[in-house]
Design an enzyme around this catalytic site. Structure first.
Site, PDB file in Angstrom:
ATOM      1  N   TRP A 323      10.374 -14.087 -12.243  1.00  0.00           N
ATOM      2  CA  TRP A 323      11.828 -14.420 -12.417  1.00  0.00           C
ATOM      3  C   TRP A 323      12.414 -15.040 -13.486  1.00  0.00           C
ATOM      4  O   TRP A 323      13.535 -14.753 -13.945  1.00  0.00           O
ATOM      5  CB  TRP A 323      12.341 -15.086 -11.261  1.00  0.00           C
ATOM      6  N   HIS A 324      11.636 -16.157 -13.892  1.00  0.00           N
ATOM      7  CA  HIS A 324      12.053 -17.080 -14.843  1.00  0.00           C
ATOM      8  C   HIS A 324      11.769 -16.423 -16.239  1.00  0.00           C
ATOM      9  O   HIS A 324      12.720 -16.755 -17.356  1.00  0.00           O
ATOM     10  CB  HIS A 324      11.355 -18.245 -15.086  1.00  0.00           C
ATOM     11  N   GLY A 325      10.883 -15.324 -16.680  1.00  0.00           N
ATOM     12  CA  GLY A 325      10.876 -14.838 -17.650  1.00  0.00           C
ATOM     13  C   GLY A 325       9.867 -13.689 -17.902  1.00  0.00           C
ATOM     14  O   GLY A 325       8.864 -13.809 -16.984  1.00  0.00           O
TER      15      GLY A 325
END
Length: 486
Positions: A323-325
């Protein structure tokens, strides 16, 4: 448009505030809410007007799915709508955020030559997509009401939390937008909002952006770092991310309070944690809430045996990383946190309680090392930095006797005859000071709860604002928040 930009502070915010409450004053309540929606969309489109169609299309799609589902009693239809709603959101996020990542890996594994799209990540897509997935699932569970499109659109776009969270629930936001007691200026909320906003502004501009100098320089020159410089690099990013995200959360809460809206707490002194489970109860709290309620529990949580529980933990933390990257560094970072969470669970069965200082030190050390994967542009860069961090050299004997070579591009910055940003006599105490602040000082939420308007508070606000203006002018900085990238 950035919260810390002049155009936002001196133009956008005061104009929207005055017109919004002015419309409420003459009982044009729907017009006031519509103004807030339009203003939020203007705020969003400031970066790239093209993606305005994306967020508007996403809102219309999810609102229609929810409306049709609310009006349907047929189980097959509801299941189909749930499937289409979640799939549509996942495909939207997957295409814009992960298409190139998956294509690169497919090309590597199968020796294909599929063209990359080189897509520009739409701002806030991870946040507004997760919010609407939660809305669709809650609608399926019968936990939503038949909202109007206006209040639903405001729930999705409300500019204080649109870009980097918190990830809010419909039930904690939409009732506030419909609460007529909030349609009038409340001086107490304005004072509280300015107070916590100014703290967040100082955290971002005065602290986080200063640590960014050393973190960015260190990661850009990782091959040449000394032992001391490598640790200054990793700890600088650890503190940059802390004060950057903490600052954004404070500013979001403060801006929302100006409009009499209360946002959920998203950040609560996470570096004080004594284990990784506690850390995730304090860091990005609304993301943890989403993953727990909409992924961990549906997977079975801890109800299907010990090993299934461990698998579920690894899955949600791997998803958190992705989700973050879109990169293997984020997957490794998330998986490491999942493994650490499992270790904490297993350790808990031994009934052995470590002294607070030891458990805190282990936890913070793990967090700091894991952030290396989070920040690194590649696994190779992360491993190179780890190599520097665990290879002793002569630099440890000369910490204060020579300038920091890895920050040499900032050597031209001079104030009062001192090259502050390459001077270890400034860098090391600065780092230790704000590490101590993150560990020992009351956080901004605690300060807000005890807030009383008085002279000392006014002085604190003025000091924060003056420091922000000084740093911005001297260093010519007006940087984005780190979580804009996620």
């Amino acid at each position: 448009m950035l919260f810390n930009s002049i155009e936002f502070l001196l133009l956008f915010l005061p104009v929207v505030f005055l017109i919004y409450f002015g419309l409420h004053k003459i009982n044009l309540h729907k017009m006031a809410l519509l103004l807030l929606i339009i203003s939020s969309l203007v705020f969003y489109s400031f970066w790239n007007p093209v993606y305005l169609f994306l967020i508007v299309g996403s809102m219309i799609f999810n609102f229609l799915i929810g409306t049709i589902m609310n009006g349907s009693k047929n189980l097959f239809s509801r299941n189909l709508l749930l499937f289409l709603g979640v799939l549509g959101n996942v495909l939207l996020l997957g295409y814009f955020k992960y298409y190139d990542f998956f294509v690169e890996n497919a090309n590597f594994l199968f020796e294909t030559n599929i063209a990359l799209q080189n897509l520009l990540l739409p701002l806030a897509i991870s946040f507004f997509t997760f919010q609407q997935i939660a809305f669709i699932i809650d609608t399926y569970r019968g936990e939503t009401k038949q909202y109007s499109f206006m209040t639903y659109a405001l729930f999705v776009t409300f500019f204080p939390q649109l870009i980097a969270g918190p990830i809010v629930h419909h039930h904690e936001m939409i009732p506030q937008f419909n609460d007529k007691s909030k349609y009038h200026i409340q001086l107490s909320n304005i004072v509280k909002g300015i107070f916590i906003f100014s703290i967040g502004l100082f955290k971002k501009v005065g602290i986080a952006d200063t640590f960014a100098v050393w973190a960015n320089e260190g990661y850009a020159n990782v091959e040449t770092l000394t032992f001391v410089e490598s640790w200054l690099t990793s700890l600088s990013y650890t503190l940059q991310l802390y004060f950057d995200f903490s600052g954004y959360c404070d500013m979001a809460i403060g801006l929302a309070l100006l409009f009499n809206i209360k946002l959920p707490i998203n950040f609560f002194s996470p570096y004080k944690s004594r284990n990784i489970q506690e850390f995730w109860k304090r860091w990005h709290m609304t993301l943890s809430r989403f993953l727990t309620h909409y992924l961990y529990f549906p997977l079975g949580g801890n109800r299907k045996g010990e090993y299934r529980t461990y698998l579920n933990i690894i899955i949600i933390f791997a998803v958190s990383g992705l989700w973050h990257g879109a990169g293997w560094t984020f997957v490794v970072w998330g998986t490491l946190h999942g493994v650490a969470s499992i270790i904490v669970r297993v350790w808990g069965k031994t009934k052995i309680v470590l002294p607070f200082v030891i458990s805190w030190f282990i936890t913070f050390s793990f967090i700091n090392l894991a952030w290396v994967y989070f920040r690194a542009e590649s696994l190779g860069q992360a491993h190179t930095l780890f190599g520097k961090m665990f290879t002793l050299d002569q630099s440890i004997l000369h910490v204060f006797n020579q300038k920091l070579a890895f920050a040499s591009t900032w050597e031209t910055f001079e104030f009062l005859g001192v090259h502050w940003l390459t001077n270890p006599m400034f860098v090391v105490p600065f780092l230790l000071l704000f590490l101590a602040v993150s560990l020992l000082a009351p956080n901004s939420i605690q300060l807000l709860e005890k807030f009383e308007p008085k002279v000392s508070t006014l002085l604190l606000v003025n000091v924060c604002i003056i420091a922000v203006l000084f740093v911005t002018y001297i260093l010519h900085k007006n940087s984005e928040f780190l979580y804009f990238n996620f």
